[in-house]
Design a protein around this motif. Structure first.
Motif, PDB file in Angstrom:
ATOM      1  N   MET A 231       0.942  -1.228  -0.004  1.00  0.00           N
ATOM      2  CA  MET A 231       0.037   0.054  -0.134  1.00  0.00           C
ATOM      3  C   MET A 231       0.830   1.459   0.051  1.00  0.00           C
ATOM      4  N   ARG A 232       0.288   2.313  -0.450  1.00  0.00           N
ATOM      5  CA  ARG A 232       1.076   3.670  -0.241  1.00  0.00           C
ATOM      6  C   ARG A 232       1.036   4.200   0.925  1.00  0.00           C
ATOM      7  N   VAL A 233       1.801   4.356   1.874  1.00  0.00           N
ATOM      8  CA  VAL A 233       1.894   4.807   3.219  1.00  0.00           C
ATOM      9  C   VAL A 233       2.749   6.051   3.214  1.00  0.00           C
ATOM     10  N   SER A 234       2.506   6.984   3.922  1.00  0.00           N
ATOM     11  CA  SER A 234       3.265   8.182   4.289  1.00  0.00           C
ATOM     12  C   SER A 234       3.142   8.339   5.629  1.00  0.00           C
ATOM     13  N   ILE A 235       4.098   9.180   6.312  1.00  0.00           N
ATOM     14  CA  ILE A 235       4.200   9.577   7.702  1.00  0.00           C
ATOM     15  C   ILE A 235       3.776  10.846   7.761  1.00  0.00           C
ATOM     16  N   ASN A 236       2.846  11.078   8.537  1.00  0.00           N
ATOM     17  CA  ASN A 236       2.261  12.604   8.714  1.00  0.00           C
ATOM     18  C   ASN A 236       3.330  13.423   9.719  1.00  0.00           C
ATOM     19  N   ASP A 237       2.802  14.508  10.003  1.00  0.00           N
ATOM     20  CA  ASP A 237       3.492  15.531  10.690  1.00  0.00           C
ATOM     21  C   ASP A 237       3.827  14.951  12.238  1.00  0.00           C
ATOM     22  N   MET A 238       2.664  14.252  12.689  1.00  0.00           N
ATOM     23  CA  MET A 238       2.813  13.656  14.170  1.00  0.00           C
ATOM     24  C   MET A 238       3.469  12.608  14.213  1.00  0.00           C
ATOM     25  N   GLY A 239       3.984  11.830  13.180  1.00  0.00           N
ATOM     26  CA  GLY A 239       4.893  10.879  13.161  1.00  0.00           C
ATOM     27  C   GLY A 239       3.911   9.446  13.031  1.00  0.00           C
ATOM     28  N   PHE A 240       2.599   9.674  12.502  1.00  0.00           N
ATOM     29  CA  PHE A 240       1.882   8.565  12.535  1.00  0.00           C
ATOM     30  C   PHE A 240       1.806   8.291  11.009  1.00  0.00           C
ATOM     31  N   LEU A 241       1.141   7.137  10.642  1.00  0.00           N
ATOM     32  CA  LEU A 241       0.786   6.788   9.305  1.00  0.00           C
ATOM     33  C   LEU A 241      -0.389   7.247   8.758  1.00  0.00           C
ATOM     34  N   ASN A 242      -0.333   7.469   7.252  1.00  0.00           N
ATOM     35  CA  ASN A 242      -1.508   7.731   6.427  1.00  0.00           C
ATOM     36  C   ASN A 242      -1.348   6.609   5.386  1.00  0.00           C
ATOM     37  N   LEU A 243      -2.439   5.790   5.475  1.00  0.00           N
ATOM     38  CA  LEU A 243      -2.729   4.767   4.457  1.00  0.00           C
ATOM     39  C   LEU A 243      -3.492   5.402   3.468  1.00  0.00           C
ATOM     40  N   HIS A 244      -2.969   5.272   2.208  1.00  0.00           N
ATOM     41  CA  HIS A 244      -3.751   5.949   0.976  1.00  0.00           C
ATOM     42  C   HIS A 244      -4.345   4.988   0.354  1.00  0.00           C
ATOM     43  N   LEU A 245      -5.835   4.776   0.432  1.00  0.00           N
ATOM     44  CA  LEU A 245      -6.308   3.501   0.024  1.00  0.00           C
ATOM     45  C   LEU A 245      -6.554   4.219  -1.696  1.00  0.00           C
ATOM     46  N   GLU A 246      -6.737   2.820  -2.694  1.00  0.00           N
ATOM     47  CA  GLU A 246      -7.047   3.289  -4.061  1.00  0.00           C
ATOM     48  C   GLU A 246      -8.205   3.964  -4.346  1.00  0.00           C
ATOM     49  N   SER A 247      -9.287   4.045  -3.289  1.00  0.00           N
ATOM     50  CA  SER A 247     -10.557   4.491  -3.362  1.00  0.00           C
ATOM     51  C   SER A 247     -10.437   6.234  -3.385  1.00  0.00           C
ATOM     52  N   GLY A 248      -9.113   6.704  -2.733  1.00  0.00           N
ATOM     53  CA  GLY A 248      -8.892   8.054  -2.464  1.00  0.00           C
ATOM     54  C   GLY A 248      -8.977   8.431  -0.832  1.00  0.00           C
ATOM     55  N   ALA A 249      -9.503   7.303  -0.481  1.00  0.00           N
ATOM     56  CA  ALA A 249      -9.489   7.744   1.199  1.00  0.00           C
ATOM     57  C   ALA A 249      -8.230   7.476   1.788  1.00  0.00           C
ATOM     58  N   THR A 250      -8.216   8.134   3.109  1.00  0.00           N
ATOM     59  CA  THR A 250      -7.151   7.747   3.869  1.00  0.00           C
ATOM     60  C   THR A 250      -7.259   7.227   5.092  1.00  0.00           C
ATOM     61  N   VAL A 251      -6.575   6.527   5.514  1.00  0.00           N
ATOM     62  CA  VAL A 251      -6.613   6.002   7.074  1.00  0.00           C
ATOM     63  C   VAL A 251      -5.506   6.145   7.775  1.00  0.00           C
ATOM     64  N   LEU A 252      -5.923   6.805   9.078  1.00  0.00           N
ATOM     65  CA  LEU A 252      -4.797   7.025   9.948  1.00  0.00           C
ATOM     66  C   LEU A 252      -4.421   5.895  10.856  1.00  0.00           C
ATOM     67  N   VAL A 253      -2.924   5.503  11.053  1.00  0.00           N
ATOM     68  CA  VAL A 253      -2.533   4.532  11.913  1.00  0.00           C
ATOM     69  C   VAL A 253      -1.559   5.223  13.089  1.00  0.00           C
ATOM     70  N   TYR A 254      -1.959   5.120  14.244  1.00  0.00           N
ATOM     71  CA  TYR A 254      -1.475   5.790  15.255  1.00  0.00           C
ATOM     72  C   TYR A 254      -0.960   4.765  16.311  1.00  0.00           C
ATOM     73  N   SER A 255       0.435   5.064  16.782  1.00  0.00           N
ATOM     74  CA  SER A 255       0.858   4.351  17.928  1.00  0.00           C
ATOM     75  C   SER A 255       0.185   4.645  19.262  1.00  0.00           C
ATOM     76  N   LYS A 256      -0.138   3.560  19.988  1.00  0.00           N
ATOM     77  CA  LYS A 256      -0.444   3.715  21.131  1.00  0.00           C
ATOM     78  C   LYS A 256      -0.062   2.790  22.337  1.00  0.00           C
ATOM     79  N   PRO A 257       0.957   3.257  23.114  1.00  0.00           N
ATOM     80  CA  PRO A 257       1.599   2.236  24.116  1.00  0.00           C
ATOM     81  C   PRO A 257       0.721   1.362  25.018  1.00  0.00           C
ATOM     82  N   ASN A 258      -0.571   1.416  25.254  1.00  0.00           N
ATOM     83  CA  ASN A 258      -1.189   0.401  25.699  1.00  0.00           C
ATOM     84  C   ASN A 258      -2.427  -0.318  24.703  1.00  0.00           C
TER      85      ASN A 258
END
Length: 126
Positions: free
Chosen positions: A29-56
């Protein structure tokens, strides 16, 4: 005023770098790192999904991301060749075949896990 025009979905992981490798390299998948250091998954539909780290982080107990495909069995074979296990549910809890595909109960579907234990699926479009 509230609008839904800028809405997006997101989910947590316990290791952002492992998630980047899995979604970007393993799944392609096309993945980018955003300004917060989290991931944006770029879906072929044009949507973006945020993937964020969470210690717990605790894995979601439901499917968080579904990928529609033309042929579930081919998609499962492809995922398996990339090292992704698709037989995550035992056949005594779900009537799945040896590849982990549930057939004949709506669209064919198979589930798999990301490195954080979140459940994903591939399912047929019809």
């Amino acid at each position: 005023m509230f609008t839904s025009s800028g809405a997006f979905s997101g989910f947590s992981v316990d290791d952002i770098e492992a998630a980047r490798r899995f979604y970007g390299e393993t799944l392609g998948m096309r993945v980018s790192i955003n300004d917060m250091g989290f991931l944006n998954l770029h879906l072929e539909s044009g949507a973006t999904v945020l993937v964020y780290s969470k210690p717990n982080h605790e894995p979601a107990s439901f499917t968080i991301l579904n990928f529609t495909v033309d042929d579930v069995e081919s998609a499962v074979d492809d995922l398996n060749s990339r090292g992704v296990k698709t037989d995550i549910y035992p056949s005594d809890t779900l009537p799945v075949d040896s590849k982990g595909i549930l057939r004949g109960n709506g669209p064919d579907i198979a589930w798999f896990l990301d490195p954080a234990g979140n459940v994903l699926s591939v399912l047929s479009e019809s």
